[in-house]
Motif scaffolding. Sequence first.
Motif, PDB file in Angstrom:
ATOM      1  N   TYR A 126       0.867  -1.175   0.000  1.00 26.70           N
ATOM      2  CA  TYR A 126       0.000   0.000   0.000  1.00 26.70           C
ATOM      3  C   TYR A 126       0.905   1.227   0.000  1.00 26.70           C
ATOM      4  O   TYR A 126       1.906   1.254   0.720  1.00 26.70           O
ATOM      5  CB  TYR A 126      -0.876   0.057   1.248  1.00 26.70           C
ATOM      6  CG  TYR A 126      -1.913  -1.027   1.365  1.00 26.70           C
ATOM      7  CD1 TYR A 126      -3.053  -1.019   0.561  1.00 26.70           C
ATOM      8  CD2 TYR A 126      -1.773  -2.054   2.301  1.00 26.70           C
ATOM      9  CE1 TYR A 126      -4.016  -2.003   0.686  1.00 26.70           C
ATOM     10  CE2 TYR A 126      -2.729  -3.042   2.436  1.00 26.70           C
ATOM     11  CZ  TYR A 126      -3.852  -3.025   1.626  1.00 26.70           C
ATOM     12  OH  TYR A 126      -4.802  -4.007   1.736  1.00 26.70           O
ATOM     13  N   SER A 162      -2.793  -8.316   9.940  1.00 28.78           N
ATOM     14  CA  SER A 162      -3.696  -7.325   9.352  1.00 28.78           C
ATOM     15  C   SER A 162      -3.016  -5.976   9.152  1.00 28.78           C
ATOM     16  O   SER A 162      -2.017  -5.661   9.803  1.00 28.78           O
ATOM     17  CB  SER A 162      -4.925  -7.131  10.247  1.00 28.78           C
ATOM     18  OG  SER A 162      -4.552  -6.525  11.474  1.00 28.78           O
ATOM     19  N   SER A 212      -4.576  -1.993   8.797  1.00 28.41           N
ATOM     20  CA  SER A 212      -5.738  -1.105   8.798  1.00 28.41           C
ATOM     21  C   SER A 212      -5.285   0.285   8.374  1.00 28.41           C
ATOM     22  O   SER A 212      -4.380   0.863   8.980  1.00 28.41           O
ATOM     23  CB  SER A 212      -6.375  -1.041  10.188  1.00 28.41           C
ATOM     24  OG  SER A 212      -6.782  -2.324  10.610  1.00 28.41           O
ATOM     25  N   SER A 236     -12.002   4.725   8.366  1.00 29.83           N
ATOM     26  CA  SER A 236     -11.308   3.648   7.670  1.00 29.83           C
ATOM     27  C   SER A 236     -11.170   3.960   6.181  1.00 29.83           C
ATOM     28  O   SER A 236     -12.039   4.596   5.575  1.00 29.83           O
ATOM     29  CB  SER A 236     -12.070   2.335   7.862  1.00 29.83           C
ATOM     30  OG  SER A 236     -11.450   1.290   7.161  1.00 29.83           O
ATOM     31  N   SER A 255     -10.326   2.183   2.385  1.00 28.92           N
ATOM     32  CA  SER A 255     -10.216   0.950   1.608  1.00 28.92           C
ATOM     33  C   SER A 255      -9.394   1.221   0.362  1.00 28.92           C
ATOM     34  O   SER A 255      -9.647   2.191  -0.361  1.00 28.92           O
ATOM     35  CB  SER A 255     -11.609   0.438   1.219  1.00 28.92           C
ATOM     36  OG  SER A 255     -11.493  -0.730   0.435  1.00 28.92           O
ATOM     37  N   ARG A 256      -8.399   0.373   0.106  1.00 32.34           N
ATOM     38  CA  ARG A 256      -7.523   0.583  -1.053  1.00 32.34           C
ATOM     39  C   ARG A 256      -6.991  -0.754  -1.535  1.00 32.34           C
ATOM     40  O   ARG A 256      -6.680  -1.634  -0.739  1.00 32.34           O
ATOM     41  CB  ARG A 256      -6.376   1.523  -0.679  1.00 32.34           C
ATOM     42  CG  ARG A 256      -5.392   1.779  -1.817  1.00 32.34           C
ATOM     43  CD  ARG A 256      -4.372   2.839  -1.450  1.00 32.34           C
ATOM     44  NE  ARG A 256      -5.029   4.092  -1.129  1.00 32.34           N
ATOM     45  CZ  ARG A 256      -4.666   4.903  -0.151  1.00 32.34           C
ATOM     46  NH1 ARG A 256      -3.638   4.609   0.601  1.00 32.34           N
ATOM     47  NH2 ARG A 256      -5.333   6.012   0.079  1.00 32.34           N
ATOM     48  N   ASP A 257      -6.849  -0.883  -2.835  1.00 37.21           N
ATOM     49  CA  ASP A 257      -6.283  -2.104  -3.403  1.00 37.21           C
ATOM     50  C   ASP A 257      -4.775  -2.114  -3.203  1.00 37.21           C
ATOM     51  O   ASP A 257      -4.108  -1.081  -3.236  1.00 37.21           O
ATOM     52  CB  ASP A 257      -6.590  -2.202  -4.901  1.00 37.21           C
ATOM     53  CG  ASP A 257      -8.067  -2.412  -5.182  1.00 37.21           C
ATOM     54  OD1 ASP A 257      -8.754  -2.957  -4.301  1.00 37.21           O
ATOM     55  OD2 ASP A 257      -8.525  -2.021  -6.275  1.00 37.21           O
TER      56      ASP A 257
END
Length: 611
Positions: A205, A219, A221, A230, A232-234
């Motif tokens: 990321y 994990s 986050s 939060s 969300s990202r590929d």
Amino acid sequence: MCGIMGYIGQQHTQEILTNGLKKLEYRGYDSVGVAIHDGEAVQVTKAEGRLDNLASRLEDAPLQGSIGIGHTRWATHGRPSDENSHPHTDSEETEFAVVHNGIIENYIELKQELVAEGATFTSETDSEVIAHLLTKLYDGDVVSTIQKVVEKLDGAYALGVVSRHTPGKLYAVRQASPLIIGSGNGENFISSDIPAVLEHTRDVYILEDGEMAVLTEESISLMDVRTGNSISRDLFRVDWDMEQAEKNGFDHFMLKEIFEQPKALEKTMAGRVDKETNEVDFPELAWTEEQVAKWDKVHIVACGTAYHAGLLGKAAIEELTRTPVDVEVASEFRYRNPIVNENTLVIAVSQSGETADTLAALRQSKELGAKTLSITNVVGSSISREADDVILTLAGPEIAVASTKAYTTQVLSFYLLGIYLAQKKKQITPEQNAQYMAALQEVPEQMEEILFHNDEIKEYGESIKDAKSVFFLGRGIDTAVALEGSLKLKEISYIHSEAYAAGELKHGTLALIEEGTPIISLLTQEKLYDKMLGNIKEVSARGANVLGVTMRGNVKVTQYVDETCFIPETYSLFTPLLSVLPLQLISYYTSLALGNDVDKPRNLAKSVTVE
């Protein structure tokens, strides 16, 4: 500037951190250190100087644990010393340890407040205030504590944090300094740059400004550091070959990267030249003729070597499109009131894509309504993400501090862009286009010819190692190449070096020429040969020793210089791609003869992420 490495998992944390820091030393090597959580407490070991100094201390007293952070420093606040090394801690109990890349602009005010409340500082750095703030503001939750600290910080920072309170978590924050998160199997990583984690994972990321990551073994986050929301990202999959980040049999990364230039240029051209029409096609741009016609001016902003590439970009775009182009050092551009509007194309050039001043100039240009384009070598970098469009140079990882292949791929990108714009403006005929593209496609092979016949270049580089000063001269686009050659020599050999437009000699510079002064003169522009020869006569008459870099076949020049370096013939506009190679090699061999660390010159770092 500095390099950050962090790990959480079940492998040997100390080894992973030190191996990662070795791949990040190009970002700074004034000092180095690690902090590792052993499940009960955070242990810190650090040392002034390079990684070997830290390794010796860790060999005598190894650190155990499954979570840790490391740092290699390029000094900004405070001299290189053990005390100023990172990681920094808050107290003898070490509730928090932090590593930092960037500059905290309001650290003096924060430090004064903390000292007034009883905090004891052990370093001269701006970074230590972060550790003390973490302890002061700790509310039982590390995430909310970090959020409170960030609210108080002005400036640029990439942070890695470990806390005695949370033995199973690693924290990362980014604001205007690069930071990536590596996703592994039962282990995760933070780093300033991708090569440091490639041995372990290719899934990353890329944190953006104002973002925070909380890592456990299983994990990752992502969240907005201000709101806690939060994100969300590929994952981004890195497709670099690991061998690209190794020396591959060469003595130094710089020499390896010099020899990689032919392939780097081939990769940069690949997919951007239509095989049927032989025209330049940038699929990533998709600009329309109407859009291009709207731009009545181009601004190029860059720093250092990228600025020199920009000077050649100006020459190419102006000659091919007759559109006026300004080139400006980004740190100057951003502090004046530039004439930029919706009819302006602003091109930001940066090898790393993280150069602080160039990024700021890009943002300013967007605010003023300009169309923005970035030319960079790093996928996912800040400049590549924030520009409206991006041209990736595809040079592959460049590890040596002194840029070589990133520079020539930037120059090639400008040539391709100039032709592309000329096509859109219908200012180039099919015959001219064919001539340009034929010349460019021959350049990689011509580069190899220079590189594999460089014995005389090596001898010349060794011969000038004791020079007090070296001067580079050129006219027209040769002047831009002279500037780059001079920069290369001074940054890795530490010899005083200057570059001048040769016509300026009589306006003061000639006073510096004395018996034996090395002069490197570029003569690649046929229409300027006679003018350059006149200038060479002037310095020769004062006792200078002159090396002429010129096109094969220009035997006339041999009558006026002491030594000659011939390059293959090419279209005059494209000669900088060839003439810079001897200059790169001269700087390399001079530095080598002096016994310098070629890849890691003193006081310099690869990526300038602070102002």
